[in-house]
Scaffold this active site. Sequence first.
Site, PDB file in Angstrom:
ATOM      1  N   GLY A  56      87.882  15.481 125.596  1.00  0.00           N
ATOM      2  CA  GLY A  56      86.534  15.524 126.161  1.00  0.00           C
ATOM      3  C   GLY A  56      86.081  14.115 126.506  1.00  0.00           C
ATOM      4  CB  CYS A 103      84.816   8.935 119.605  1.00  0.00           C
ATOM      5  SG  CYS A 103      83.812   8.656 121.066  1.00  0.00           S
ATOM      6  CG  LEU A 104      88.818   9.321 124.422  1.00  0.00           C
ATOM      7  CD1 LEU A 104      88.922   9.770 125.872  1.00  0.00           C
ATOM      8  CD2 LEU A 104      90.197   9.093 123.818  1.00  0.00           C
ATOM      9  CD  GLU A 146      82.956  14.709 124.628  1.00  0.00           C
ATOM     10  OE1 GLU A 146      82.363  13.724 125.119  1.00  0.00           O
ATOM     11  OE2 GLU A 146      83.985  14.600 123.925  1.00  0.00           O
TER      12      GLU A 146
HETATM   13 NI    NI Z   1      83.369  10.752 121.808  1.00  0.00          NI
END
Ligand code: NI
Length: 206
Positions: A56, A103-104, A146
């Site tokens: 996401g 989380c990216l 998200e």
């Molecule tokens: Ni994230």
Amino acid sequence: MNDDRVGLLSDATLRIVYYPHPTLRYMAKPVRRIDDGLRRLVKRMFELMYEAKGVGLAANQVDVPLRLFVVNLAAKPDEGEERVFINPVISSPQGWEEDEEGCLSLPGIYAPVKRPKRVRVQAFDLGGNEIIEDVSGLLARVVQHELDHLDGVLFIDRVDDEEHREEIARNLAELERRFSEERQAGAVPDDIQIAQRRELWLKQYA
Ligand code: NI
């Protein structure tokens, strides 16, 4: 008008931003228009998500101040289903479930987060069609993670376990150090440039 487009929407300028980039704490604004530029933004968000092996990605994470996120639970371009959620709203939470999240924008940080097990999500897709869906399992978790991004909330804000919080604090200190190094090297724009860019996006889509 036209020069706005060149600077903003050229795909090359879009990158995943990392903590403590200020846009990660920005309350994103509703999207009022879907056009070719927005479709290009979404396409680029999927590409960046796949490159980073994520499931996401929210618009804040590519320094875009708008309420939309993309999801593909398979994390690969030729598998799974690509989903786009524009102006999403969550309701009807049911049950609780704890699972590990990452989380990216917070590379290297993982911790358990407790969230409702099932939720209803209402949003619009890229065709402007309304989506109303009851989601559970991984999709429910990703949608909630998200949507948090769009409100300037990060999963680390929802970690209450003391041991994990200490580990997270150490990792955040390292990310802050890296961020200020990159800023000094000119690799990350300063706050004034970020604010100017934000205004251009908002003028065009919010
Ligand atoms: Ni994230």
